[in-house]
Design a protein around this motif. Structure first.
Motif, PDB file in Angstrom:
ATOM      1  N   ALA A 116      33.372  40.254  35.550  1.00 39.39           N
ATOM      2  CA  ALA A 116      33.079  38.860  35.896  1.00 39.39           C
ATOM      3  C   ALA A 116      33.817  37.899  34.958  1.00 39.39           C
ATOM      4  O   ALA A 116      34.268  36.832  35.376  1.00 39.39           O
ATOM      5  CB  ALA A 116      31.572  38.607  35.836  1.00 39.39           C
ATOM      6  N   THR A 117      33.941  38.296  33.693  1.00 34.63           N
ATOM      7  CA  THR A 117      34.672  37.474  32.726  1.00 34.63           C
ATOM      8  C   THR A 117      36.143  37.349  33.110  1.00 34.63           C
ATOM      9  O   THR A 117      36.730  36.268  33.032  1.00 34.63           O
ATOM     10  CB  THR A 117      34.549  38.077  31.310  1.00 34.63           C
ATOM     11  OG1 THR A 117      33.168  38.098  30.933  1.00 34.63           O
ATOM     12  CG2 THR A 117      35.329  37.246  30.298  1.00 34.63           C
ATOM     13  N   LEU A 118      36.744  38.465  33.537  1.00 35.68           N
ATOM     14  CA  LEU A 118      38.141  38.425  33.971  1.00 35.68           C
ATOM     15  C   LEU A 118      38.312  37.511  35.177  1.00 35.68           C
ATOM     16  O   LEU A 118      39.278  36.737  35.262  1.00 35.68           O
ATOM     17  CB  LEU A 118      38.621  39.839  34.310  1.00 35.68           C
ATOM     18  CG  LEU A 118      38.713  40.824  33.132  1.00 35.68           C
ATOM     19  CD1 LEU A 118      39.140  42.198  33.628  1.00 35.68           C
ATOM     20  CD2 LEU A 118      39.686  40.310  32.080  1.00 35.68           C
ATOM     21  N   LEU A 119      37.378  37.583  36.097  1.00 30.89           N
ATOM     22  CA  LEU A 119      37.414  36.689  37.253  1.00 30.89           C
ATOM     23  C   LEU A 119      37.237  35.240  36.803  1.00 30.89           C
ATOM     24  O   LEU A 119      37.852  34.323  37.355  1.00 30.89           O
ATOM     25  CB  LEU A 119      36.325  37.069  38.258  1.00 30.89           C
ATOM     26  CG  LEU A 119      36.449  38.455  38.903  1.00 30.89           C
ATOM     27  CD1 LEU A 119      35.247  38.729  39.806  1.00 30.89           C
ATOM     28  CD2 LEU A 119      37.737  38.569  39.697  1.00 30.89           C
ATOM     29  N   GLY A 120      36.385  35.055  35.781  1.00 26.96           N
ATOM     30  CA  GLY A 120      36.161  33.722  35.252  1.00 26.96           C
ATOM     31  C   GLY A 120      37.419  33.117  34.648  1.00 26.96           C
ATOM     32  O   GLY A 120      37.619  31.893  34.713  1.00 26.96           O
ATOM     33  N   VAL A 121      38.265  33.967  34.058  1.00 30.93           N
ATOM     34  CA  VAL A 121      39.536  33.467  33.505  1.00 30.93           C
ATOM     35  C   VAL A 121      40.384  32.865  34.618  1.00 30.93           C
ATOM     36  O   VAL A 121      40.976  31.786  34.454  1.00 30.93           O
ATOM     37  CB  VAL A 121      40.292  34.609  32.800  1.00 30.93           C
ATOM     38  CG1 VAL A 121      41.705  34.167  32.425  1.00 30.93           C
ATOM     39  CG2 VAL A 121      39.537  35.058  31.552  1.00 30.93           C
ATOM     40  N   TYR A 122      40.439  33.553  35.754  1.00 30.42           N
ATOM     41  CA  TYR A 122      41.200  33.021  36.900  1.00 30.42           C
ATOM     42  C   TYR A 122      40.608  31.696  37.366  1.00 30.42           C
ATOM     43  O   TYR A 122      41.343  30.739  37.656  1.00 30.42           O
ATOM     44  CB  TYR A 122      41.191  34.029  38.049  1.00 30.42           C
ATOM     45  CG  TYR A 122      41.873  33.517  39.304  1.00 30.42           C
ATOM     46  CD1 TYR A 122      43.245  33.660  39.477  1.00 30.42           C
ATOM     47  CD2 TYR A 122      41.132  32.890  40.306  1.00 30.42           C
ATOM     48  CE1 TYR A 122      43.871  33.190  40.623  1.00 30.42           C
ATOM     49  CE2 TYR A 122      41.752  32.420  41.453  1.00 30.42           C
ATOM     50  CZ  TYR A 122      43.119  32.566  41.610  1.00 30.42           C
ATOM     51  OH  TYR A 122      43.739  32.089  42.737  1.00 30.42           O
ATOM     52  N   ILE A 123      39.274  31.636  37.432  1.00 27.79           N
ATOM     53  CA  ILE A 123      38.611  30.405  37.859  1.00 27.79           C
ATOM     54  C   ILE A 123      38.932  29.259  36.899  1.00 27.79           C
ATOM     55  O   ILE A 123      39.242  28.141  37.324  1.00 27.79           O
ATOM     56  CB  ILE A 123      37.085  30.620  37.953  1.00 27.79           C
ATOM     57  CG1 ILE A 123      36.756  31.602  39.082  1.00 27.79           C
ATOM     58  CG2 ILE A 123      36.355  29.295  38.174  1.00 27.79           C
ATOM     59  CD1 ILE A 123      35.304  32.030  39.124  1.00 27.79           C
ATOM     60  N   CYS A 124      38.880  29.534  35.599  1.00 25.85           N
ATOM     61  CA  CYS A 124      39.180  28.503  34.599  1.00 25.85           C
ATOM     62  C   CYS A 124      40.628  28.043  34.697  1.00 25.85           C
ATOM     63  O   CYS A 124      40.922  26.842  34.545  1.00 25.85           O
ATOM     64  CB  CYS A 124      38.900  29.025  33.196  1.00 25.85           C
ATOM     65  SG  CYS A 124      37.153  29.270  32.824  1.00 25.85           S
ATOM     66  N   MET A 125      41.539  28.978  34.929  1.00 24.40           N
ATOM     67  CA  MET A 125      42.959  28.627  35.038  1.00 24.40           C
ATOM     68  C   MET A 125      43.208  27.693  36.212  1.00 24.40           C
ATOM     69  O   MET A 125      44.177  26.924  36.213  1.00 24.40           O
ATOM     70  CB  MET A 125      43.792  29.898  35.201  1.00 24.40           C
ATOM     71  CG  MET A 125      43.867  30.759  33.952  1.00 24.40           C
ATOM     72  SD  MET A 125      44.733  32.336  34.239  1.00 24.40           S
ATOM     73  CE  MET A 125      46.358  31.735  34.730  1.00 24.40           C
ATOM     74  N   ASN A 126      42.338  27.754  37.212  1.00 27.79           N
ATOM     75  CA  ASN A 126      42.518  26.929  38.404  1.00 27.79           C
ATOM     76  C   ASN A 126      41.544  25.757  38.473  1.00 27.79           C
ATOM     77  O   ASN A 126      41.454  25.088  39.496  1.00 27.79           O
ATOM     78  CB  ASN A 126      42.367  27.796  39.656  1.00 27.79           C
ATOM     79  CG  ASN A 126      43.534  28.726  39.858  1.00 27.79           C
ATOM     80  OD1 ASN A 126      44.530  28.369  40.462  1.00 27.79           O
ATOM     81  ND2 ASN A 126      43.417  29.947  39.337  1.00 27.79           N
ATOM     82  N   ALA A 132      34.416  28.197  30.983  1.00 31.31           N
ATOM     83  CA  ALA A 132      34.283  29.423  30.187  1.00 31.31           C
ATOM     84  C   ALA A 132      33.002  29.374  29.361  1.00 31.31           C
ATOM     85  O   ALA A 132      32.291  30.379  29.238  1.00 31.31           O
ATOM     86  CB  ALA A 132      35.501  29.592  29.272  1.00 31.31           C
ATOM     87  N   LEU A 133      32.704  28.197  28.827  1.00 30.77           N
ATOM     88  CA  LEU A 133      31.471  28.028  28.054  1.00 30.77           C
ATOM     89  C   LEU A 133      30.250  28.160  28.954  1.00 30.77           C
ATOM     90  O   LEU A 133      29.279  28.852  28.610  1.00 30.77           O
ATOM     91  CB  LEU A 133      31.466  26.673  27.356  1.00 30.77           C
ATOM     92  CG  LEU A 133      30.183  26.292  26.601  1.00 30.77           C
ATOM     93  CD1 LEU A 133      29.906  27.294  25.491  1.00 30.77           C
ATOM     94  CD2 LEU A 133      30.292  24.876  26.038  1.00 30.77           C
ATOM     95  N   VAL A 134      30.303  27.517  30.112  1.00 27.24           N
ATOM     96  CA  VAL A 134      29.177  27.568  31.048  1.00 27.24           C
ATOM     97  C   VAL A 134      28.942  28.998  31.519  1.00 27.24           C
ATOM     98  O   VAL A 134      27.798  29.476  31.568  1.00 27.24           O
ATOM     99  CB  VAL A 134      29.430  26.642  32.256  1.00 27.24           C
ATOM    100  CG1 VAL A 134      28.280  26.744  33.255  1.00 27.24           C
ATOM    101  CG2 VAL A 134      29.609  25.201  31.803  1.00 27.24           C
ATOM    102  N   GLY A 135      30.030  29.694  31.859  1.00 28.56           N
ATOM    103  CA  GLY A 135      29.901  31.073  32.317  1.00 28.56           C
ATOM    104  C   GLY A 135      29.340  31.992  31.247  1.00 28.56           C
ATOM    105  O   GLY A 135      28.529  32.877  31.532  1.00 28.56           O
ATOM    106  N   THR A 136      29.756  31.770  29.997  1.00 30.94           N
ATOM    107  CA  THR A 136      29.244  32.570  28.891  1.00 30.94           C
ATOM    108  C   THR A 136      27.742  32.362  28.717  1.00 30.94           C
ATOM    109  O   THR A 136      26.984  33.316  28.492  1.00 30.94           O
ATOM    110  CB  THR A 136      29.968  32.211  27.580  1.00 30.94           C
ATOM    111  OG1 THR A 136      31.368  32.457  27.736  1.00 30.94           O
ATOM    112  CG2 THR A 136      29.428  33.036  26.420  1.00 30.94           C
ATOM    113  N   ILE A 137      27.314  31.114  28.838  1.00 34.39           N
ATOM    114  CA  ILE A 137      25.884  30.812  28.726  1.00 34.39           C
ATOM    115  C   ILE A 137      25.109  31.496  29.853  1.00 34.39           C
ATOM    116  O   ILE A 137      24.034  32.062  29.628  1.00 34.39           O
ATOM    117  CB  ILE A 137      25.642  29.297  28.743  1.00 34.39           C
ATOM    118  CG1 ILE A 137      26.242  28.651  27.486  1.00 34.39           C
ATOM    119  CG2 ILE A 137      24.151  28.979  28.847  1.00 34.39           C
ATOM    120  CD1 ILE A 137      26.185  27.137  27.482  1.00 34.39           C
ATOM    121  N   CYS A 138      25.655  31.460  31.067  1.00 36.24           N
ATOM    122  CA  CYS A 138      24.984  32.091  32.209  1.00 36.24           C
ATOM    123  C   CYS A 138      24.814  33.597  31.986  1.00 36.24           C
ATOM    124  O   CYS A 138      23.747  34.163  32.257  1.00 36.24           O
ATOM    125  CB  CYS A 138      25.780  31.839  33.485  1.00 36.24           C
ATOM    126  SG  CYS A 138      25.706  30.137  34.104  1.00 36.24           S
TER     127      CYS A 138
END
Length: 311
Positions: A116-126, A132-138
């Motif tokens: 999920a973190t790797l997918l989050g990197v793609y989401i952040c890039m776009n 990234a902070l919000v996803g980490t908290i979740c």
């Protein structure tokens, strides 16, 4: 605390390859709590901009992975604390019934978080790296819900945490990655979903009230009592429908949002299913109906939002 009950048999190749074992581990009836908010946030964004389909699908997969990982962590820590046994109702049962090693399940959960973190990197890039902070908290909340020295699930704040992060936050992130902003409409429309996701948690705690009390939990259902918890569940349903009706008639949400009223019979079924029941197995249909209410409500709301664009 009950003593830990060891798996009755060792993991065999048949168990390891059995799709149903892994499917139960993810507790699929809870996954709609991740799917529905992503769909609603994207539907709201559709009214303002064209949808980036790959971004939508990646956001959806990331949320499903986080929800599944949270369920696995729940399975692991409930077993380690002696809460789960072979006769427990509403659990995946992969440890106490299927013999899957607890450590394997925990590592699998962390693997899901990693993906999920790797997918989050793609989401952040776009979109924005603030996500990234919000996803980490979740993900941290997903772990701390049943993990750590002070599990959220053992407190009266389980409903609030699940509703806020799995309902409101996911809708707003799904909306933000498509539009680059958060609007008052997206916040207001997310509130009934936040309430209904929390209601799934509440229904679970109503079902498990007696066992949770024996094991020292202080859930909301325990603090206010079973009857009041059922009334509060009904109030959550009523508030969600009234809130949506108000939004529709004040122009904040499309009139087509009133399609959610078609899900009222399922909410009534969920509430009535708890009344007069005391055994967990007797309350399983009511808990299932609560989750279905969220699913049907969310799908109808999404359909209503999409229809308002075309009609």
């Amino acid at each position: 605390m009950q003593p830990q009950i060891q798996p009755k048999h060792k993991l065999s190749n048949k168990n390891a390859n059995d799709f149903q074992v892994w499917w139960r581990l993810m507790r699929p009836h809870t996954l709609t709590a991740a799917f529905v908010p992503v769909l609603i946030g994207t539907a709201l964004a559709f009214l303002d901009t064209s949808i980036d389909i790959p971004l939508f699908l990646i956001m959806l997969l990331a949320c499903l992975l986080i929800q599944a990982a949270t369920n696995m962590i729940n399975e692991y820590f409930d077993y380690k604390r002696g809460l789960d046994h072979a006769e427990s109702v509403g659990i995946g049962g992969t440890i106490v019934r299927d013999g899957i090693k607890p450590k394997f399940i925990l590592n699998l959960a962390f693997s899901f978080f990693g993906f999920a973190t790797l997918l989050g990197v793609y989401i952040c890039m776009n979109s924005s790296w603030w996500l990234a902070l919000v996803g980490t908290i979740c993900m941290a909340v997903g772990y701390l819900y049943t993990g750590g020295p002070f599990p959220i699930a053992y407190t009266p704040f389980g409903e609030l945490a699940s509703g806020f992060f799995m309902g409101l936050i996911i809708i707003l992130i799904s909306f933000f990655i498509q539009t680059g902003t958060v609007t008052s409409t997206s916040i207001l429309v997310s509130i009934p979903i936040m309430i209904l996701v929390g209601a799934i948690n509440l229904s679970n705690n109503i079902r498990d009230l007696d066992g949770d009390k024996e094991n020292g939990r202080k859930t909301l259902a325990i603090l206010i009592g079973r009857n009041n918890a059922i009334k509060f569940l009904a109030a959550n349903f009523i508030f969600s429908y009234v809130w949506t009706v108000v939004l529709a008639f004040t122009g904040v949400a499309p009139l087509w949002s009133l399609l959610v009223l078609l899900s009222i019979p399922k909410a009534i079924q969920a509430t009535k299913g708890f009344i007069g029941k005391s055994e967990p197995i007797q309350m399983m249909p009511a808990m299932k109906a609560t989750a279905q209410t969220n699913t049907i409500f969310g799908f109808l709301l999404s359909i209503g939002i999409f229809l308002s664009y075309y009609i």
